[in-house]
Design an enzyme around this catalytic site. Sequence first.
Site, short mmCIF file in Angstrom:
data_model
loop_
_atom_site.label_atom_id
_atom_site.label_comp_id
_atom_site.label_asym_id
_atom_site.label_seq_id
_atom_site.Cartn_x
_atom_site.Cartn_y
_atom_site.Cartn_z
N ASP A 172 0.85 -1.20 0.00
CA ASP A 172 0.00 0.00 0.00
C ASP A 172 0.88 1.24 0.00
O ASP A 172 1.67 1.45 0.92
CB ASP A 172 -0.91 -0.03 1.23
CG ASP A 172 -1.69 1.27 1.42
OD1 ASP A 172 -1.89 1.98 0.44
OD2 ASP A 172 -2.10 1.54 2.57
N ASN A 229 -0.31 4.56 -0.25
CA ASN A 229 -0.92 5.81 0.19
C ASN A 229 -1.56 5.75 1.57
O ASN A 229 -2.22 6.69 1.99
CB ASN A 229 -1.96 6.29 -0.84
CG ASN A 229 -3.08 5.29 -1.05
OD1 ASN A 229 -3.19 4.29 -0.32
ND2 ASN A 229 -3.91 5.53 -2.06
N ASP A 269 -4.07 3.96 2.79
CA ASP A 269 -5.50 3.73 2.96
C ASP A 269 -5.82 2.30 3.37
O ASP A 269 -6.98 1.92 3.52
CB ASP A 269 -6.28 4.10 1.69
CG ASP A 269 -5.96 3.19 0.51
OD1 ASP A 269 -5.09 2.31 0.64
OD2 ASP A 269 -6.59 3.36 -0.56
N ASP A 276 -1.94 -1.25 -3.79
CA ASP A 276 -2.23 -0.52 -5.02
C ASP A 276 -1.09 -0.68 -6.02
O ASP A 276 -0.05 -1.29 -5.72
CB ASP A 276 -2.48 0.96 -4.71
CG ASP A 276 -1.43 1.57 -3.80
OD1 ASP A 276 -0.23 1.29 -4.02
OD2 ASP A 276 -1.80 2.31 -2.87
N ASP A 321 -4.93 -10.88 -15.31
CA ASP A 321 -6.00 -11.82 -14.99
C ASP A 321 -7.21 -11.46 -15.83
O ASP A 321 -7.73 -10.34 -15.74
CB ASP A 321 -6.35 -11.74 -13.50
CG ASP A 321 -6.77 -13.09 -12.93
OD1 ASP A 321 -7.47 -13.82 -13.64
OD2 ASP A 321 -6.40 -13.39 -11.78
N ASP A 356 -9.40 -16.72 -16.03
CA ASP A 356 -10.17 -17.22 -14.90
C ASP A 356 -11.27 -18.18 -15.37
O ASP A 356 -12.03 -17.84 -16.29
CB ASP A 356 -10.78 -16.04 -14.15
CG ASP A 356 -11.44 -16.43 -12.86
OD1 ASP A 356 -10.74 -16.85 -11.93
OD2 ASP A 356 -12.68 -16.28 -12.78
N GLU A 374 -7.25 -21.25 -16.26
CA GLU A 374 -7.71 -21.91 -15.04
C GLU A 374 -8.87 -22.82 -15.44
O GLU A 374 -9.91 -22.35 -15.92
CB GLU A 374 -8.18 -20.89 -14.00
CG GLU A 374 -8.61 -21.56 -12.70
CD GLU A 374 -9.36 -20.62 -11.77
OE1 GLU A 374 -9.25 -20.80 -10.55
OE2 GLU A 374 -10.05 -19.71 -12.27
N HIS A 427 -4.55 -17.22 -4.71
CA HIS A 427 -5.50 -16.41 -3.96
C HIS A 427 -6.72 -17.21 -3.50
O HIS A 427 -7.50 -16.72 -2.67
CB HIS A 427 -5.94 -15.22 -4.80
CG HIS A 427 -6.69 -15.62 -6.04
ND1 HIS A 427 -6.07 -16.21 -7.12
CD2 HIS A 427 -8.00 -15.52 -6.37
CE1 HIS A 427 -6.97 -16.46 -8.06
NE2 HIS A 427 -8.14 -16.06 -7.62
N ASP A 428 -6.91 -18.41 -4.03
CA ASP A 428 -8.05 -19.24 -3.67
C ASP A 428 -7.70 -20.39 -2.72
O ASP A 428 -8.58 -21.14 -2.32
CB ASP A 428 -8.69 -19.85 -4.92
CG ASP A 428 -9.47 -18.84 -5.75
OD1 ASP A 428 -9.96 -17.85 -5.17
OD2 ASP A 428 -9.58 -19.03 -6.97
#
Length: 542
Positions: A11, A13, A15, A19, A88, A189, A248, A320-321
Amino acid sequence: MYQIYPRSFADSNGDGIGDLPGITSRLDYLVDLGVDVIWLSPVYRSPQDDNGYDISDYRDIEPMFGTLADFDELLTQIHARGMKLVMDLVVNHTSDEHPWFIESRSSLDNPKRDWYWWRDGQDGQPPTNWGSIFSGSAWELDQTTGQYYLHLFTRKQPDLNWENPQVRHAVYDLMNWWLDRGVDGFRMDVINLISKHAALPQAEVPIGEIYGDGGPYYMNGPRLHEFLHEMYLNVFAGRDAELLTVGECPGTSVEQARLLTDQQRHELDMVFQFEHMQIDHGRSKWDLQGLKLVDLKQNLAKWQYGLADVGWNSLYWNNHDQPRVVSRFGDPAYWYESATLLGAVLHLHRGTPYVYQGEELGMTNYPFTDVSQFVDVESLNYYHQAVEQQGRDPRTVLCALEAIGRDNARTPMQWDGCDQAGFTTGTPWLAVNPNSGRINAAAQVGDPESVYSWYRRLIALRHQDPVVRDGRFELLLPADPQVYAFTRTLGDDRLLVVANFGREPVLVPMEMDGEIVLCNYREPVGQDLRPWEIRVFRQRVA
């Protein structure tokens, strides 16, 4: 290949959300690791119902991640460092906030009505009994027109109707737009769901379940190969031969993968298949049964042999899964040893290895204790269905989420031992793992005996050693419940890999000799392998 999950990588910034400028600031870390290609999870404009896998504008960047100018700068800096970027691509479905769907749902006779799957209900019930992959019905009633639309994932992710040639060519146009911008390919995907049996028949309902499994009617459908070859002709033909396409493909067999990745057929370069990551599943992904090494070995060997002469393997433990592999297949009592063993076993198979952010540090699952700590839509949907609709014990359901839930992979990258692990100066969107003071990049990058340095060695070995890239695979000791052994052979050069998947020492029932290439203990000793020890020998073939 190195997968970046933008929300959780870096990150810039404050928040609390990762990013694009944050990614740019960390590129030298990836160069040092030895990365060739970055796979960037979705950064397109999106309502974020499924963390970006619900796209509302394919040609713009979600503001939380930055701007198109930020993306262009990231791409420029990646290329300047000799790496490539794979986007992706999510085109089985869109967001329900995409202009295509907004038009489609506006009336029964809208020109884009047939861009999605619309059907009448039956006696107040959905058109079919299909269950969504994310729990609940795969159909949602639209009050405006009185019809139902198909969504294999969340109700905010309506499925595109690839039977309509206008849909296909709209997708090809947006793919060409990104390639013209300079990206180097796509990870696609659930791409093998794009061809569905047009009749959408009723499905068999498993015992004890509410909804039917429509998979036989939407996985690897009758026109899949036709659509992918058409995509090649409209997008990739005539472009740089180094462009990369990864599909995938859940539920894909070895035989199907051979067709999909046969370079003479011009469909995909490689596939992501799920079999080895379902090896510990019972009736569903939420019913973990524990790893049986013999089953894992046999499955990985099946794919090694099956794609030996045609096609190519994708090698992965994490993404990520998936939960963190060191927590799933490894051993917390032997964290370093099991993390390094799992990395070496994977990377020394034939195929392209994928490293998911933090895997190279041995990042672990988060110690969840309450359902309120989860944010992933799949996990929350399953919890509510299992507890509220099916009356299952909440603690049992929570244990399943703790072990296999996708949020385990999505906790912020652990850069250092400071506040919020150096990921952000603000409050992170998902809590940082409390072990970040011990497991982090700053502590490992300069340590020659760290998990990070081990991954650097693995990647360097693949870059330098032809037998790792191209050698023939042979599984040894297939019935041994604790030892994973195999060879990779190219000409008169051979690597012997022997690994102990357990916390008990084991006497290996075969000769281990040759020059030591890798060992995750300081000194290899005798014929016994210590807990979670792996040794790699170089041998000359007689």
